[in-house]
Scaffold this motif. Structure first.
Motif, PDB file in Angstrom:
ATOM      1  N   GLU A  52       0.577  -0.698  -0.104  1.00 43.96           N
ATOM      2  CA  GLU A  52       0.217  -0.442   0.304  1.00 43.96           C
ATOM      3  C   GLU A  52       0.763   1.207   0.126  1.00 43.96           C
ATOM      4  O   GLU A  52       0.552   2.507  -0.327  1.00 43.96           O
ATOM      5  CB  GLU A  52      -1.107  -0.369   1.220  1.00 43.96           C
ATOM      6  N   GLU A  81      -8.652 -10.980   8.686  1.00 44.00           N
ATOM      7  CA  GLU A  81      -8.647  -9.741   8.103  1.00 44.00           C
ATOM      8  C   GLU A  81      -7.209  -9.961   7.104  1.00 44.00           C
ATOM      9  O   GLU A  81      -7.605  -8.642   5.891  1.00 44.00           O
ATOM     10  CB  GLU A  81      -8.094  -9.230   8.847  1.00 44.00           C
ATOM     11  N   ARG A  84      -8.093 -10.810   3.473  1.00 40.66           N
ATOM     12  CA  ARG A  84      -9.246  -9.601   2.885  1.00 40.66           C
ATOM     13  C   ARG A  84      -8.333  -8.334   2.507  1.00 40.66           C
ATOM     14  O   ARG A  84      -8.731  -8.060   1.593  1.00 40.66           O
ATOM     15  CB  ARG A  84     -10.234  -9.317   3.941  1.00 40.66           C
ATOM     16  N   GLN A  85      -6.750  -8.381   3.329  1.00 35.42           N
ATOM     17  CA  GLN A  85      -6.250  -7.369   3.079  1.00 35.42           C
ATOM     18  C   GLN A  85      -5.377  -7.348   1.449  1.00 35.42           C
ATOM     19  O   GLN A  85      -5.204  -6.436   0.950  1.00 35.42           O
ATOM     20  CB  GLN A  85      -5.422  -7.056   4.272  1.00 35.42           C
ATOM     21  N   GLU A  89      -8.732  -5.247  -0.094  1.00 36.15           N
ATOM     22  CA  GLU A  89      -8.576  -4.147   0.220  1.00 36.15           C
ATOM     23  C   GLU A  89      -7.300  -3.843  -0.819  1.00 36.15           C
ATOM     24  O   GLU A  89      -7.218  -2.148  -1.290  1.00 36.15           O
ATOM     25  CB  GLU A  89      -7.982  -3.426   1.617  1.00 36.15           C
TER      26      GLU A  89
END
Length: 210
Positions: A52, A81, A84-85, A89
């Motif tokens: 990111e 989590e 999903r990142q 995301e």
């Protein structure tokens, strides 16, 4: 033509990178990764432990198209989590930034059975990332939905390996859409999709890559 490739260290992503660099269509392949890739002509490889943080750097190279081959498993990621990142995301962060930077062409690998209404966390996440990227509004969007993916991985996936073995045995009697899709075939479909850049949203189903 410049290509931004996400997930270049994975099974499909590594095949996509090799194919993109082997031809003369792409003048540059920008592949942000968490660990350095071997240097190659035409490869730009921004590196950081968190992908990111490489969004702005990746867009500074002004890509013309994006291929997203990011993907993991909950077992490898360590939690829902973390899964999903990677699978939701990050693709949406890069997709939104690319669209804002003027990129019109995007292709992504999800999975056969992806649905935002699925009871399965895995397939629901895949369906939700498809929905999110459709809503961004790319002029050309290709969504690749393979069945089980065949090829040599860098890490062991016991359950997936057992399923691949079973599917190979049953291949002669399985419907075409349930046959194994090789990573090379998926990579070729992704490359073809961004080169053609057909307007609208197109799904590439498993039987088209069998």
């Amino acid at each position: 033509m410049k290509l931004l490739l996400l997930g270049a260290t994975g099974l499909v992503g590594s095949r996509t990178l090799a194919l993109a660099l082997s031809g003369n269509v792409f003048s540059e392949v920008i592949a942000p990764t968490r660990r350095p890739l071997p240097p190659r002509d035409g490869l730009v490889n921004p590196v950081a432990s968190g992908l990111e943080t490489l969004v702005t750097a990746s867009m500074s190279y002004e890509p013309d198209a994006v291929i997203c081959a990011l993907g993991t498993t909950q077992a490898k990621a360590g939690s829902k989590e973390a899964f999903r990142q990677v699978d939701y995301e990050l693709p949406l962060i890069f997709a939104g930034a690319a669209h804002s930077a003027g990129v019109n062409t995007f292709a992504i690998v999800t999975a056969m059975g992806a649905s935002a209404e699925s009871m399965s966390f895995y397939y629901r996440t895949k369906g939700e990332v498809e929905k999110g990227i459709r809503e961004i509004g790319f002029q050309s969007l290709s969504i690749c939905r393979p069945s089980l993916i065949g090829g040599e991985r860098n890490e062991a996936r016991t359950m997936e390996g057992a399923a691949l073995t079973l599917f190979r045995v049953l291949a002669p009697v399985l419907p075409k859409k349930l046959r194994i899709n090789s990573a090379d075939a998926i990579a070729a479909a992704l490359i073809d999709a961004v080169i053609a850049a057909k307007p609208g949203c197109r799904y590439i189903h498993s039987q088209e890559m069998a």
